[in-house]
Write a protein that holds these residues in place. Structure first.
Motif, mmCIF file in Angstrom:
data_model
loop_
_atom_site.group_PDB
_atom_site.id
_atom_site.type_symbol
_atom_site.label_atom_id
_atom_site.label_comp_id
_atom_site.label_asym_id
_atom_site.label_seq_id
_atom_site.Cartn_x
_atom_site.Cartn_y
_atom_site.Cartn_z
ATOM 1 N N ASP A 114 44.583 35.962 55.481
ATOM 2 C CA ASP A 114 43.730 36.445 54.399
ATOM 3 C C ASP A 114 44.305 36.054 53.038
ATOM 4 O O ASP A 114 43.573 35.624 52.133
ATOM 5 N N VAL A 145 43.776 32.322 52.447
ATOM 6 C CA VAL A 145 42.377 32.035 52.090
ATOM 7 C C VAL A 145 42.127 32.377 50.619
ATOM 8 O O VAL A 145 41.500 31.609 49.881
ATOM 9 N N THR A 191 32.400 29.642 52.110
ATOM 10 C CA THR A 191 31.886 30.531 53.149
ATOM 11 C C THR A 191 33.009 31.388 53.722
ATOM 12 O O THR A 191 34.163 30.978 53.775
ATOM 13 N N GLY A 192 32.654 32.580 54.139
ATOM 14 C CA GLY A 192 33.604 33.451 54.829
ATOM 15 C C GLY A 192 34.369 34.405 53.943
ATOM 16 O O GLY A 192 34.932 35.377 54.437
ATOM 17 N N VAL A 193 34.430 34.140 52.644
ATOM 18 C CA VAL A 193 35.191 35.023 51.753
ATOM 19 C C VAL A 193 34.333 36.214 51.346
ATOM 20 O O VAL A 193 33.102 36.150 51.355
ATOM 21 N N TYR A 198 39.127 37.357 53.069
ATOM 22 C CA TYR A 198 38.059 37.907 53.897
ATOM 23 C C TYR A 198 37.732 39.336 53.478
ATOM 24 O O TYR A 198 36.625 39.816 53.707
#
Length: 248
Positions: free
Chosen positions: A62, A65, A184-186, A234
């Motif tokens: 995490d 990211v 994407t995904g955050v 995330y």
């Protein structure tokens, strides 16, 4: 008489043997229970360590990211500054309305993510006593900063939304002016803010051992910009803030 004595002795021995067997069975039960407790404890400890390791790995991922998202926002800010468009770029939410930014585009309200503050304001910055006069613009709202965490007051990116282009303040969502695709995904798109500073021109002296203003035109003012980017992982609670000095 001898026979009866032997018989009694035999009965006594049998009784004792029976008691020993019962006693042995009791000890065996205790030993087995201790082994079961030990094995259960080891199993629980192993499971807990596995869960802890998994949580640490998840947190590291995490964090990584969020870091990469902040890096993407830094690069996006540089593109925004260097390649301003008079009309909205493909997939962008807004347009700067010009092909080049200049110091007059920066304000103390950090409108459209462009900030300028008097140098004296930075001298009074204090985390412990943060207020409107002792904070820096990139600080969070809880410290009287001007980042502005209200996404509803900013242009949208997922999907692209042109609302608030002319009125929003604070951090600029990724791709607002450049059209960079959303990550994407955050939990939330990364944002950036650009601060403008005026600094006297400096240059390396002839022997290049120190920075000096003793060169040609040392009293001329030059422009320097500080970009602050904030990335999210995330989870929105996982955040990374990066800064860089930008001198175009």
């Amino acid at each position: 008489m001898l026979i009866e004595t032997r018989s009694v002795t035999s009965k006594v021995l049998q009784a004792h043997a029976s008691q020993w067997r019962v006693s042995e069975r009791g000890v065996a039960l205790v030993v087995v229970m201790l082994f079961l407790i030990a094995i259960t404890g080891i199993g629980l400890w192993t499971a807990r360590q596995s869960i802890l390791a998994e949580g640490m790995a998840r947190n590291q991922t995490d964090q990584a990211v969020a870091w990469q998202a902040a890096e993407a926002a830094l690069r996006d800010a540089e593109r925004d500054f260097m390649t301003a468009y008079s009309a909205a770029a493909s997939n962008a939410s807004c347009s700067r309305g010009k092909v080049a930014l200049n110091p007059n585009d920066f304000s103390q309200e950090c409108k459209k993510g462009l900030c300028t503050f008097p140098d004296a304001s930075y001298a009074t910055a204090s985390w412990t006593a943060a207020s409107g006069t002792t904070s820096e613009p990139w600080w969070p709202g809880g410290k009287s900063g001007l980042w502005n965490d209200k996404a509803s007051t900013k242009p949208g990116r997922t999907p692209v939304d042109t609302n608030n282009c002319d009125s929003f303040t604070g951090g600029v969502p990724l791709g607002t002016y450049t059209g960079t695709a959303a990550i994407t995904g955050v939990a939330r798109q990364p944002e950036y803010m650009i601060e403008y500073f005026r600094r006297k021109n400096v240059r390396m002296n002839l022997v290049e051992t120190q920075v000096s203003g003793q060169g040609s035109n040392p009293n001329e003012w030059g422009a320097m910009y500080r970009i602050t980017a904030r990335g999210f992982g995330y989870s929105e609670r996982t955040q990374v803030v990066l800064q860089t000095i930008f001198m175009p």
